[in-house]
Motif scaffolding. Structure first.
Motif, mmCIF file in Angstrom:
data_model
loop_
_atom_site.group_PDB
_atom_site.id
_atom_site.type_symbol
_atom_site.label_atom_id
_atom_site.label_comp_id
_atom_site.label_asym_id
_atom_site.label_seq_id
_atom_site.Cartn_x
_atom_site.Cartn_y
_atom_site.Cartn_z
ATOM 1 N N VAL A 167 0.864 -0.831 -0.446
ATOM 2 C CA VAL A 167 -0.344 -0.090 -0.236
ATOM 3 C C VAL A 167 0.979 1.106 0.014
ATOM 4 C CG1 VAL A 167 -1.475 1.317 1.132
ATOM 5 C CG2 VAL A 167 -2.036 -1.117 0.767
ATOM 6 N N HIS A 168 -0.040 2.254 -0.668
ATOM 7 C CA HIS A 168 1.200 3.621 -0.494
ATOM 8 C C HIS A 168 0.382 4.463 -0.138
ATOM 9 C CE1 HIS A 168 3.444 6.150 -1.981
ATOM 10 N NE2 HIS A 168 2.224 7.385 -2.719
ATOM 11 N N VAL A 169 1.342 5.069 1.151
ATOM 12 C CA VAL A 169 0.366 6.722 1.868
ATOM 13 C C VAL A 169 0.613 7.573 0.657
ATOM 14 C CG1 VAL A 169 0.318 7.050 3.863
ATOM 15 C CG2 VAL A 169 0.689 4.796 3.853
ATOM 16 N N ASP A 170 -0.166 7.952 0.499
ATOM 17 C CA ASP A 170 0.350 8.945 -0.787
ATOM 18 C C ASP A 170 0.368 10.376 0.842
ATOM 19 O OD1 ASP A 170 -0.284 10.337 -3.575
ATOM 20 O OD2 ASP A 170 -2.142 11.434 -2.509
ATOM 21 N N GLY A 171 1.063 11.643 -0.232
ATOM 22 C CA GLY A 171 2.168 12.434 0.198
ATOM 23 C C GLY A 171 0.549 13.726 0.149
ATOM 24 N N ALA A 187 5.783 0.224 -10.545
ATOM 25 C CA ALA A 187 5.826 -0.753 -10.435
ATOM 26 C C ALA A 187 5.238 -1.422 -9.534
ATOM 27 C CB ALA A 187 6.964 0.220 -8.800
ATOM 28 N N MET A 188 3.798 -1.208 -9.409
ATOM 29 C CA MET A 188 2.907 -1.923 -9.735
ATOM 30 C C MET A 188 2.178 -2.863 -9.995
ATOM 31 S SD MET A 188 2.980 -2.547 -5.958
ATOM 32 C CE MET A 188 1.222 -3.530 -5.594
ATOM 33 N N SER A 189 2.397 -2.246 -11.339
ATOM 34 C CA SER A 189 1.814 -2.471 -12.976
ATOM 35 C C SER A 189 2.877 -4.284 -13.540
ATOM 36 C CB SER A 189 1.556 -1.846 -13.962
ATOM 37 O OG SER A 189 1.461 -1.848 -15.176
ATOM 38 N N ARG A 190 4.128 -2.808 -13.530
ATOM 39 C CA ARG A 190 4.962 -4.322 -13.773
ATOM 40 C C ARG A 190 5.835 -5.018 -13.461
ATOM 41 N NH1 ARG A 190 8.192 0.092 -13.953
ATOM 42 N NH2 ARG A 190 9.444 0.317 -12.553
ATOM 43 N N ALA A 191 5.033 -5.208 -11.560
ATOM 44 C CA ALA A 191 5.496 -6.318 -10.772
ATOM 45 C C ALA A 191 4.058 -7.022 -11.105
ATOM 46 C CB ALA A 191 5.948 -6.289 -9.392
ATOM 47 N N GLY A 192 3.648 -6.560 -11.858
ATOM 48 C CA GLY A 192 1.959 -7.691 -11.756
ATOM 49 C C GLY A 192 0.929 -7.912 -11.154
ATOM 50 N N LEU A 193 0.767 -6.959 -10.258
ATOM 51 C CA LEU A 193 0.110 -6.832 -8.726
ATOM 52 C C LEU A 193 -0.351 -5.276 -9.491
ATOM 53 C CD1 LEU A 193 3.377 -6.737 -6.304
ATOM 54 C CD2 LEU A 193 1.938 -8.266 -6.885
ATOM 55 N N ASP A 194 -1.108 -4.772 -10.171
ATOM 56 C CA ASP A 194 -2.169 -4.251 -9.953
ATOM 57 C C ASP A 194 -3.388 -4.792 -9.701
ATOM 58 O OD1 ASP A 194 -0.591 -4.663 -13.034
ATOM 59 O OD2 ASP A 194 -1.256 -2.073 -13.155
ATOM 60 N N ARG A 195 -3.540 -5.500 -8.647
ATOM 61 C CA ARG A 195 -5.516 -6.213 -8.120
ATOM 62 C C ARG A 195 -5.088 -5.964 -7.301
ATOM 63 N NH1 ARG A 195 -3.116 -10.738 -10.023
ATOM 64 N NH2 ARG A 195 -2.729 -12.629 -7.536
ATOM 65 N N PHE A 196 -3.841 -5.700 -6.195
ATOM 66 C CA PHE A 196 -2.994 -4.788 -4.963
ATOM 67 C C PHE A 196 -3.270 -3.796 -4.603
ATOM 68 C CE2 PHE A 196 -1.730 -9.278 -6.023
ATOM 69 C CZ PHE A 196 -2.834 -10.352 -4.727
ATOM 70 N N ALA A 197 -2.816 -2.403 -6.036
ATOM 71 C CA ALA A 197 -2.563 -1.398 -5.536
ATOM 72 C C ALA A 197 -3.589 -0.544 -5.132
ATOM 73 C CB ALA A 197 -2.222 -1.047 -7.399
ATOM 74 N N ALA A 198 -3.216 -0.306 -4.090
ATOM 75 C CA ALA A 198 -3.969 0.830 -2.999
ATOM 76 C C ALA A 198 -2.980 1.494 -3.053
ATOM 77 C CB ALA A 198 -4.216 0.319 -2.426
ATOM 78 N N VAL A 199 -3.853 3.364 -3.432
ATOM 79 C CA VAL A 199 -3.310 4.262 -2.591
ATOM 80 C C VAL A 199 -4.470 4.647 -1.563
ATOM 81 C CG1 VAL A 199 -2.977 6.983 -3.053
ATOM 82 C CG2 VAL A 199 -2.743 4.837 -4.505
ATOM 83 N N VAL A 200 -3.976 4.460 0.253
ATOM 84 C CA VAL A 200 -4.065 5.483 0.941
ATOM 85 C C VAL A 200 -4.561 7.062 1.090
ATOM 86 C CG1 VAL A 200 -4.479 5.264 3.431
ATOM 87 C CG2 VAL A 200 -3.905 3.504 1.868
ATOM 88 N N PRO A 201 -5.066 7.762 0.976
ATOM 89 C CA PRO A 201 -5.294 9.826 0.900
ATOM 90 C C PRO A 201 -3.973 9.881 3.109
ATOM 91 C CG PRO A 201 -7.409 8.980 0.543
ATOM 92 C CD PRO A 201 -6.667 7.668 1.236
ATOM 93 N N GLY A 202 -3.477 10.275 2.427
ATOM 94 C CA GLY A 202 -2.307 11.332 3.368
ATOM 95 C C GLY A 202 -2.514 12.230 3.226
ATOM 96 N N ASP A 203 -0.764 12.725 4.144
ATOM 97 C CA ASP A 203 -0.248 13.871 3.715
ATOM 98 C C ASP A 203 1.135 14.695 3.809
ATOM 99 O OD1 ASP A 203 -0.587 16.809 4.016
ATOM 100 O OD2 ASP A 203 -1.380 17.260 6.484
ATOM 101 N N PHE A 204 1.359 14.939 3.932
ATOM 102 C CA PHE A 204 2.863 15.218 3.635
ATOM 103 C C PHE A 204 3.631 15.206 4.469
ATOM 104 C CE2 PHE A 204 6.642 18.488 3.344
ATOM 105 C CZ PHE A 204 6.522 18.603 2.630
ATOM 106 N N THR A 205 3.085 14.681 5.973
ATOM 107 C CA THR A 205 4.064 14.833 6.876
ATOM 108 C C THR A 205 3.991 12.797 7.540
ATOM 109 O OG1 THR A 205 2.403 15.163 8.663
ATOM 110 C CG2 THR A 205 3.350 16.792 8.043
ATOM 111 N N GLU A 206 3.257 12.452 6.553
ATOM 112 C CA GLU A 206 2.629 10.753 6.845
ATOM 113 C C GLU A 206 3.820 9.894 5.584
ATOM 114 O OE1 GLU A 206 -1.451 9.627 7.039
ATOM 115 O OE2 GLU A 206 -2.142 11.722 7.788
#
Length: 206
Positions: A167-171, A187-206
């Motif tokens: 999971v990617h915690v967004d800035g 990178a997730m797409s290149r690794a064949g992990l598209d279905r697992f990709a998830a971007v979680v809303p975050g902030d500049f400090t997270e």
């Protein structure tokens, strides 16, 4: 004791004998005199000051960057003027306007959220270096890390260990957040992990 001799001594000119320099400095000490840096700057058209704007004093990256700037400035005979703009455009704009009143020889902006147009306007009055963000404007240089490559290295490392739900915690709108997000997704797409990709809303400090 002539005015020109005093001026040479106060400017640390090498064209003054040690004896005459000592006499001038002794007289200045007796009078309690100290040079007026702003007046000297008006005469020489150089302030000897580099302004540094940090939008988050609690971020250790900025603290380490400032330490490096301070060491380099001292070695070159410059003083640093530090401003903390806080992570809002209004506060940064006010700090930048205040800097320009001191006529600095240069301005360093650490991951600013200022509009590029405002940075470009400031660069008409002093050279500007922006750290952590690319700004296209005359008189502005940018120093950046490769955010996309950094995100790719992280994903490749975790995927290589067998992890799939990465999971990617967004800035948010912070400097570098967009390229990191893009690098993660690629990178997730290149690794064949598209279905697992998830971007979680975050902030500049997270």
């Amino acid at each position: 004791m002539s005015r020109s001799l005093v001026s040479l001594v106060m400017r640390a000119s090498p064209h003054v004998s040690d004896e005459r320099r000592a006499r001038v400095l002794d007289a200045a000490a007796a009078l309690g005199y100290s040079p007026n840096a702003m007046a000297r700057g008006l005469a020489s058209r150089r302030s000897g000051v580099v302004a540094v704007l940090i939008n988050d004093l609690h971020n250790p990256f900025f603290a380490e960057t400032f330490d490096g700037l301070a060491a380099e400035a001292e070695s070159r005979g410059f003083s640093l003027l530090l401003g903390a703009g806080r992570p809002t455009r209004g506060a940064e704009q006010a700090a930048l306007a205040s800097f320009l009143e001191y006529r600095p020889d240069g301005i360093v902006l650490l991951s600013p959220r200022l509009p590029s147009a405002a940075i470009g306007v400031a660069a008409r009055r002093a050279p500007v270096v922006v750290v952590g963000r690319h700004v296209r404007a005359a008189g502005v240089d940018s120093v950046m890390t490769d955010e996309r490559e950094g995100a790719r290295l992280v994903v490749d490392h975790l995927a290589g260990l067998g992890h799939r739900r990465i999971v990617h915690v967004d800035g948010g709108r912070g400097a570098g957040a967009g390229p990191r997000r893009e690098g993660y997704r690629r990178a997730m797409s290149r690794a064949g992990l598209d279905r697992f990709a998830a971007v979680v809303p975050g902030d500049f400090t997270e």
